[in-house]
Every structure is written in C-alpha cells, then in structure tokens.
Design a protein around this motif. Sequence first.
Motif, PDB file in Angstrom:
ATOM      1  N   ILE A  83       0.835  -1.205   0.000  1.00 31.32           N
ATOM      2  CA  ILE A  83       0.000   0.000   0.000  1.00 31.32           C
ATOM      3  C   ILE A  83       0.870   1.255   0.000  1.00 31.32           C
ATOM      4  O   ILE A  83       0.600   2.210  -0.744  1.00 31.32           O
ATOM      5  N   ARG A  84       1.902   1.266   0.817  1.00 24.08           N
ATOM      6  CA  ARG A  84       2.790   2.432   0.880  1.00 24.08           C
ATOM      7  C   ARG A  84       3.352   2.770  -0.504  1.00 24.08           C
ATOM      8  O   ARG A  84       3.463   3.943  -0.861  1.00 24.08           O
ATOM      9  N   GLU A  85       3.672   1.754  -1.261  1.00 22.11           N
ATOM     10  CA  GLU A  85       4.269   1.966  -2.575  1.00 22.11           C
ATOM     11  C   GLU A  85       3.275   2.543  -3.577  1.00 22.11           C
ATOM     12  O   GLU A  85       3.679   2.999  -4.652  1.00 22.11           O
ATOM     13  N   ARG A  86       1.991   2.523  -3.227  1.00 20.76           N
ATOM     14  CA  ARG A  86       0.956   3.001  -4.148  1.00 20.76           C
ATOM     15  C   ARG A  86       0.182   4.195  -3.595  1.00 20.76           C
ATOM     16  O   ARG A  86      -0.918   4.490  -4.040  1.00 20.76           O
ATOM     17  N   SER A  87       0.770   4.890  -2.672  1.00 22.80           N
ATOM     18  CA  SER A  87       0.073   5.996  -2.011  1.00 22.80           C
ATOM     19  C   SER A  87      -0.354   7.087  -2.982  1.00 22.80           C
ATOM     20  O   SER A  87      -1.362   7.759  -2.769  1.00 22.80           O
ATOM     21  N   SER A  88       0.397   7.259  -4.051  1.00 23.72           N
ATOM     22  CA  SER A  88       0.088   8.346  -4.991  1.00 23.72           C
ATOM     23  C   SER A  88      -1.084   8.025  -5.918  1.00 23.72           C
ATOM     24  O   SER A  88      -1.643   8.929  -6.550  1.00 23.72           O
ATOM     25  N   VAL A  93      -7.466   4.540   2.623  1.00 22.86           N
ATOM     26  CA  VAL A  93      -7.138   3.255   3.221  1.00 22.86           C
ATOM     27  C   VAL A  93      -8.457   2.576   3.590  1.00 22.86           C
ATOM     28  O   VAL A  93      -9.241   3.122   4.365  1.00 22.86           O
ATOM     29  N   LEU A 128      -1.160   3.804   9.409  1.00 27.03           N
ATOM     30  CA  LEU A 128      -0.771   3.891   7.998  1.00 27.03           C
ATOM     31  C   LEU A 128      -1.474   5.069   7.332  1.00 27.03           C
ATOM     32  O   LEU A 128      -0.846   5.848   6.599  1.00 27.03           O
ATOM     33  N   ALA A 129      -2.766   5.208   7.593  1.00 23.81           N
ATOM     34  CA  ALA A 129      -3.533   6.300   6.994  1.00 23.81           C
ATOM     35  C   ALA A 129      -2.978   7.655   7.415  1.00 23.81           C
ATOM     36  O   ALA A 129      -2.874   8.580   6.599  1.00 23.81           O
ATOM     37  N   SER A 131       0.101   8.290   8.338  1.00 21.85           N
ATOM     38  CA  SER A 131       1.413   8.494   7.719  1.00 21.85           C
ATOM     39  C   SER A 131       1.304   8.846   6.242  1.00 21.85           C
ATOM     40  O   SER A 131       2.159   9.553   5.700  1.00 21.85           O
ATOM     41  N   LEU A 132       0.252   8.358   5.582  1.00 23.57           N
ATOM     42  CA  LEU A 132       0.049   8.641   4.157  1.00 23.57           C
ATOM     43  C   LEU A 132      -0.863   9.842   3.922  1.00 23.57           C
ATOM     44  O   LEU A 132      -1.058  10.247   2.778  1.00 23.57           O
ATOM     45  N   LYS A 134      -4.161   9.980   4.309  1.00 22.67           N
ATOM     46  CA  LYS A 134      -5.312   9.494   3.555  1.00 22.67           C
ATOM     47  C   LYS A 134      -6.515   9.308   4.483  1.00 22.67           C
ATOM     48  O   LYS A 134      -6.364   8.979   5.659  1.00 22.67           O
TER      49      LYS A 134
END
Length: 268
Positions: A83-88, A93, A128-129, A131-132, A134
């Motif tokens: 997921i982190r790799e696809r944040s853009s 989330v 995670l949300a 940090s991103l 989102k």
Amino acid sequence: MIKVIDAHIHLDMYTERDATTLLSELAEYHIEGLLAVSRHLDSCMSTERLLKQAPEQVFAAYGYHPEQELPTEKQLNDLIEWIRERSSTMVAVGEIGLPYYMRLETEAEGRAFELAPYIVLLESFLKLAVSLDKPVVLHAVYEDADVVCDLLEKHGIKKAHFHWFKGSHSTVERMIQVGYFISITPDVLYEEEIRSLVRDYPITLLMVETDGPWPFEGPFEGQQTHPRMIHAVIEQIALLKDLPVEEAALTLLNNTKRFYDIPSPHLF
C-alpha cells in the motif's frame, strides 16, 4: 441528470466479465466514478488492475476487511508495504474496521471471540492512513462504532467514512459532532432503520453507495447490484430530507469529491 459517484463498491468481487461490463455502462447511467475498496492483498491487486483498466472511473482504496481471519505478521507487513508503494494512486485506506458480524456468528455458536487482535490490526491501518495522509473507509456498526470512534480520536483522524453505518442515537450524535461521514445503500428504500438514519444525519455528511455485489431486496430483489441503483437511493434521500432531487444529488456528489480529494479531471 446530475452525475453520481458510488462511494463504496467491491468491484474486485464481480466476475471479470461483469466488472468490465459494469464499467462500460457507467456513462450510460450517469455514474461519474466508483470508490473501489479492497479486502486483502490479492483483492488490492485486483482493484489496482481495475484502476488501470479504467483510471478515469475507478478510485482505489486499499486495506484489509475485518470480517475474516487475521493476517499473519508477514501478510500484514507485505500488505502495508504494498500500500505504501501506491500511495500516490490511491484515494483512501480501506476497507478496514472491526468484525461485528463474524463475532456475532462465533458467539452464537457458543465459542469465545477475541476482539483485541482485531483492534491491534485496525490501529496498524489507522497509523498507515495518518502516515500517508489518507482518509479511512470503515466497517464499524453498532457498539463497534464507538470503539472505532475512540481509536480515530486517539490517532487524530478526522476524515473517516463509515460505510453502511448502523448505530445507536448516541453514537450517531457523536459522529455528527465530530464530522464523520456515512454512506447510504439501496436498502433505504425498504429498511426503516436506514430511513430514520437519513432523517437524523446531515446531508452535508452523507454519501451514497451500493456495496456491490452485495444483493438487495425490495425493488432490487433478484437483480445484480449495479451503481445505477444509486439514483433511486438519491431520490429517497431527497424525499426524506424534503429537498429537490437535483439539489440532493449535487450535494452528495460534491461531498464525495471533497472527502476523497478526487483529482481535478473529475471535478464537477
């Protein structure tokens, strides 16, 4: 006719043929886009493939649905890294939350259910949300919603979307005060519990969804769930709110776009 967005659909759970057909029909039914949520890593990958197939129509959310067995530590770490790799390219989330229905079934069978590990899992995705940066898409109903509200406050999350929400009056009031969003499904046409919720919840905090391919009853009995059903949902919301249909539709559309920060090419 004002365009609409289905704010919660499991597009990956349709057959490949049905998903392709559904996407090809969106323009015909004035559906501007779909918020496609995910259930686990394989589901996330399927959602990503659908996003690439229809990038102007599919808005992706990646997560781990709570109504299933817990992931192993490796599975969780792999998913979070993916997921982190696809944040853009993702908008949220989700779907994440707590396993209300699985817990009820387990306890009805006379077996104990340990909720604590699911709370730990949920917190992993809330972190995670954050940090991103989102929003989160939540599966949390009845008393679980209060637990989730506590966790959202703990982690400072303001942008929370409770899909197909059901809960007590006190929980509803709490969520309204904070400004959490909920989305309304086609069962608003025949379920008084949902109709009452619509009457109580401000339209400025509402979205509309199908949760497809989950099937519905009433006028939708026997039909495959399709985003076109959203128009009937909006008509009911307008009726319950005593608003013109066009006004309700535009408010619901703009609510969804603002909440999910849908890119400028999709702005109404």
